[in-house]
Design a protein around this motif. Structure first.
Motif, PDB file in Angstrom:
ATOM      1  N   MET A 204       0.941  -1.359   0.023  1.00 48.77           N
ATOM      2  CA  MET A 204       0.266   0.393  -0.086  1.00 48.77           C
ATOM      3  C   MET A 204       0.567   1.112  -0.369  1.00 48.77           C
ATOM      4  O   MET A 204       2.300   1.108   0.783  1.00 48.77           O
ATOM      5  CB  MET A 204      -0.760  -0.170   1.423  1.00 48.77           C
ATOM      6  N   ALA A 205       0.321   2.486  -0.734  1.00 49.62           N
ATOM      7  CA  ALA A 205       1.418   3.918  -1.354  1.00 49.62           C
ATOM      8  C   ALA A 205       1.338   4.358   0.236  1.00 49.62           C
ATOM      9  O   ALA A 205       0.091   4.667   0.905  1.00 49.62           O
ATOM     10  CB  ALA A 205       1.007   4.241  -2.506  1.00 49.62           C
ATOM     11  N   SER A 206       2.187   5.237   0.281  1.00 51.89           N
ATOM     12  CA  SER A 206       2.268   6.080   1.524  1.00 51.89           C
ATOM     13  C   SER A 206       1.081   7.114   0.856  1.00 51.89           C
ATOM     14  O   SER A 206       1.087   8.023  -0.215  1.00 51.89           O
ATOM     15  CB  SER A 206       3.944   6.438   1.857  1.00 51.89           C
ATOM     16  N   SER A 207       0.356   7.901   2.300  1.00 52.78           N
ATOM     17  CA  SER A 207      -0.577   9.096   2.144  1.00 52.78           C
ATOM     18  C   SER A 207       0.070  10.219   1.764  1.00 52.78           C
ATOM     19  O   SER A 207      -0.380  11.281   1.600  1.00 52.78           O
ATOM     20  CB  SER A 207      -1.328   8.623   3.320  1.00 52.78           C
ATOM     21  N   ARG A 208       1.631   9.950   2.634  1.00 53.26           N
ATOM     22  CA  ARG A 208       2.461  11.796   2.114  1.00 53.26           C
ATOM     23  C   ARG A 208       2.482  11.705   0.863  1.00 53.26           C
ATOM     24  O   ARG A 208       3.218  10.521   0.267  1.00 53.26           O
ATOM     25  CB  ARG A 208       3.716  11.933   3.063  1.00 53.26           C
ATOM     26  N   SER A 209       2.885  13.199   0.645  1.00 56.61           N
ATOM     27  CA  SER A 209       3.341  13.505  -1.193  1.00 56.61           C
ATOM     28  C   SER A 209       3.798  13.954  -0.626  1.00 56.61           C
ATOM     29  O   SER A 209       5.881  13.888  -0.084  1.00 56.61           O
ATOM     30  CB  SER A 209       2.214  14.665  -1.557  1.00 56.61           C
ATOM     31  N   PRO A 210       5.451  13.931  -1.604  1.00 62.22           N
ATOM     32  CA  PRO A 210       7.014  13.931  -1.882  1.00 62.22           C
ATOM     33  C   PRO A 210       7.439  15.222  -1.447  1.00 62.22           C
ATOM     34  O   PRO A 210       8.258  15.707  -0.673  1.00 62.22           O
ATOM     35  CB  PRO A 210       7.900  13.462  -3.264  1.00 62.22           C
ATOM     36  N   VAL A 211       6.665  16.445  -1.656  1.00 59.00           N
ATOM     37  CA  VAL A 211       6.775  17.690  -0.817  1.00 59.00           C
ATOM     38  C   VAL A 211       6.175  17.793   0.518  1.00 59.00           C
ATOM     39  O   VAL A 211       7.250  18.894   1.020  1.00 59.00           O
ATOM     40  CB  VAL A 211       5.348  18.510  -1.845  1.00 59.00           C
ATOM     41  N   CYS A 212       5.501  16.391   1.278  1.00 59.55           N
ATOM     42  CA  CYS A 212       6.052  17.035   2.964  1.00 59.55           C
ATOM     43  C   CYS A 212       6.892  16.420   3.383  1.00 59.55           C
ATOM     44  O   CYS A 212       7.325  16.555   4.098  1.00 59.55           O
ATOM     45  CB  CYS A 212       4.651  15.769   3.192  1.00 59.55           C
ATOM     46  N   TYR A 213       7.552  15.894   2.450  1.00 60.43           N
ATOM     47  CA  TYR A 213       9.159  15.250   2.794  1.00 60.43           C
ATOM     48  C   TYR A 213      10.634  16.120   2.431  1.00 60.43           C
ATOM     49  O   TYR A 213      11.204  16.779   2.786  1.00 60.43           O
ATOM     50  CB  TYR A 213       9.065  13.826   2.161  1.00 60.43           C
ATOM     51  N   ALA A 214       9.609  17.165   1.254  1.00 59.64           N
ATOM     52  CA  ALA A 214      10.678  18.007   1.145  1.00 59.64           C
ATOM     53  C   ALA A 214      10.906  19.075   1.775  1.00 59.64           C
ATOM     54  O   ALA A 214      11.811  19.878   2.317  1.00 59.64           O
ATOM     55  CB  ALA A 214      10.897  18.543  -0.207  1.00 59.64           C
ATOM     56  N   ASP A 215       9.346  19.522   2.490  1.00 61.67           N
ATOM     57  CA  ASP A 215       9.656  20.174   3.340  1.00 61.67           C
ATOM     58  C   ASP A 215       9.799  19.944   4.644  1.00 61.67           C
ATOM     59  O   ASP A 215      10.502  20.549   5.581  1.00 61.67           O
ATOM     60  CB  ASP A 215       7.649  20.784   3.324  1.00 61.67           C
ATOM     61  N   ALA A 216      10.321  19.164   4.837  1.00 64.54           N
ATOM     62  CA  ALA A 216      10.215  18.106   6.326  1.00 64.54           C
ATOM     63  C   ALA A 216      11.687  18.609   6.192  1.00 64.54           C
ATOM     64  O   ALA A 216      13.276  18.851   7.234  1.00 64.54           O
ATOM     65  CB  ALA A 216       9.853  16.653   6.230  1.00 64.54           C
ATOM     66  N   ALA A 217      12.454  17.773   5.180  1.00 69.73           N
ATOM     67  CA  ALA A 217      14.019  17.908   5.062  1.00 69.73           C
ATOM     68  C   ALA A 217      14.468  19.654   4.851  1.00 69.73           C
ATOM     69  O   ALA A 217      15.519  19.655   5.608  1.00 69.73           O
ATOM     70  CB  ALA A 217      14.772  17.434   3.459  1.00 69.73           C
ATOM     71  N   ARG A 218      13.959  20.620   4.161  1.00 71.72           N
ATOM     72  CA  ARG A 218      14.194  22.119   4.657  1.00 71.72           C
ATOM     73  C   ARG A 218      14.265  22.051   5.800  1.00 71.72           C
ATOM     74  O   ARG A 218      15.006  22.478   6.174  1.00 71.72           O
ATOM     75  CB  ARG A 218      12.951  22.398   3.621  1.00 71.72           C
ATOM     76  N   TRP A 219      12.946  21.698   6.612  1.00 67.26           N
ATOM     77  CA  TRP A 219      13.367  22.416   8.149  1.00 67.26           C
ATOM     78  C   TRP A 219      14.039  22.374   8.789  1.00 67.26           C
ATOM     79  O   TRP A 219      15.154  23.170   9.968  1.00 67.26           O
ATOM     80  CB  TRP A 219      11.700  21.689   8.953  1.00 67.26           C
ATOM     81  N   TYR A 220      14.494  20.133   8.585  1.00 70.25           N
ATOM     82  CA  TYR A 220      15.997  19.354   9.058  1.00 70.25           C
ATOM     83  C   TYR A 220      17.004  20.386   8.973  1.00 70.25           C
ATOM     84  O   TYR A 220      18.179  20.879  10.127  1.00 70.25           O
ATOM     85  CB  TYR A 220      15.758  18.129   9.390  1.00 70.25           C
ATOM     86  N   CYS A 221      17.712  20.795   7.764  1.00 70.52           N
ATOM     87  CA  CYS A 221      18.790  21.522   7.209  1.00 70.52           C
ATOM     88  C   CYS A 221      18.167  22.322   8.525  1.00 70.52           C
ATOM     89  O   CYS A 221      19.832  22.955   8.305  1.00 70.52           O
ATOM     90  CB  CYS A 221      18.335  21.546   5.915  1.00 70.52           C
ATOM     91  N   LEU A 222      17.854  23.652   8.301  1.00 74.42           N
ATOM     92  CA  LEU A 222      17.685  24.881   8.436  1.00 74.42           C
ATOM     93  C   LEU A 222      17.653  24.659  10.030  1.00 74.42           C
ATOM     94  O   LEU A 222      18.804  25.685  10.863  1.00 74.42           O
ATOM     95  CB  LEU A 222      16.093  25.184   8.501  1.00 74.42           C
ATOM     96  N   ILE A 223      17.033  23.797  10.697  1.00 76.74           N
ATOM     97  CA  ILE A 223      17.278  23.189  12.029  1.00 76.74           C
ATOM     98  C   ILE A 223      19.344  22.735  12.390  1.00 76.74           C
ATOM     99  O   ILE A 223      19.546  23.718  13.379  1.00 76.74           O
ATOM    100  CB  ILE A 223      16.743  22.488  13.037  1.00 76.74           C
ATOM    101  N   PHE A 224      19.465  22.153  11.414  1.00 76.34           N
ATOM    102  CA  PHE A 224      21.120  22.175  12.039  1.00 76.34           C
ATOM    103  C   PHE A 224      21.639  23.708  11.536  1.00 76.34           C
ATOM    104  O   PHE A 224      22.711  23.373  12.136  1.00 76.34           O
ATOM    105  CB  PHE A 224      21.010  21.028  10.809  1.00 76.34           C
ATOM    106  N   LEU A 225      21.697  24.280  10.587  1.00 78.04           N
ATOM    107  CA  LEU A 225      22.275  25.592   9.841  1.00 78.04           C
ATOM    108  C   LEU A 225      22.710  26.086  11.490  1.00 78.04           C
ATOM    109  O   LEU A 225      23.527  26.917  11.858  1.00 78.04           O
ATOM    110  CB  LEU A 225      22.297  26.207   9.415  1.00 78.04           C
ATOM    111  N   VAL A 226      21.246  26.594  11.780  1.00 77.35           N
ATOM    112  CA  VAL A 226      21.323  27.484  13.238  1.00 77.35           C
ATOM    113  C   VAL A 226      22.090  26.609  14.567  1.00 77.35           C
ATOM    114  O   VAL A 226      22.783  27.975  15.572  1.00 77.35           O
ATOM    115  CB  VAL A 226      19.241  27.161  13.659  1.00 77.35           C
ATOM    116  N   LEU A 227      21.711  25.520  14.403  1.00 76.69           N
ATOM    117  CA  LEU A 227      22.688  24.837  15.745  1.00 76.69           C
ATOM    118  C   LEU A 227      23.977  24.848  15.279  1.00 76.69           C
ATOM    119  O   LEU A 227      24.393  25.019  16.433  1.00 76.69           O
ATOM    120  CB  LEU A 227      22.053  23.696  16.095  1.00 76.69           C
TER     121      LEU A 227
END
Length: 102
Positions: free
Chosen positions: A1-24
């Protein structure tokens, strides 16, 4: 069964993780001692030099001042008439400031 999350959600999450990492990284980098960073880049910076210093090839009064911690080389050496006329073998007196000795 396919995941209900779209690739856009993963891209947004990755962008936030990168931003948090850079701030740290920026926050942790601000705790670095500036003097230790300068010493890593130029290990001879601020080292105490002998009171009598012989100018080497390619050195200027500015590089010697940085190396030995003496900002008043010209004032303490009346035989230097032109600060731009420094040559290898020239003997100068070094008086490091109190800040560079500690």
């Amino acid at each position: 069964m396919a995941s209900s999350r779209s690739p856009v959600c993963y891209a947004d999450a990755a962008r936030w993780y990168c931003l948090i990492f850079l701030v740290l990284l920026v926050v942790l980098g601000s705790f670095t001692d500036e003097n230790s960073l300068i010493k890593k880049m130029n290990p001879t910076a601020g080292q105490a030099c002998d009171e009598i210093y012989v100018v080497g090839e390619g050195e200027t009064l500015h590089t010697i001042s940085d190396k030995c911690g003496d900002a008043f080389i010209v004032e303490e050496n009346p035989h230097i008439h032109d600060p731009d006329d420094v040559f290898p073998g020239l003997v100068i007196k070094i008086t490091p400031s109190r800040n560079s000795r500690s």
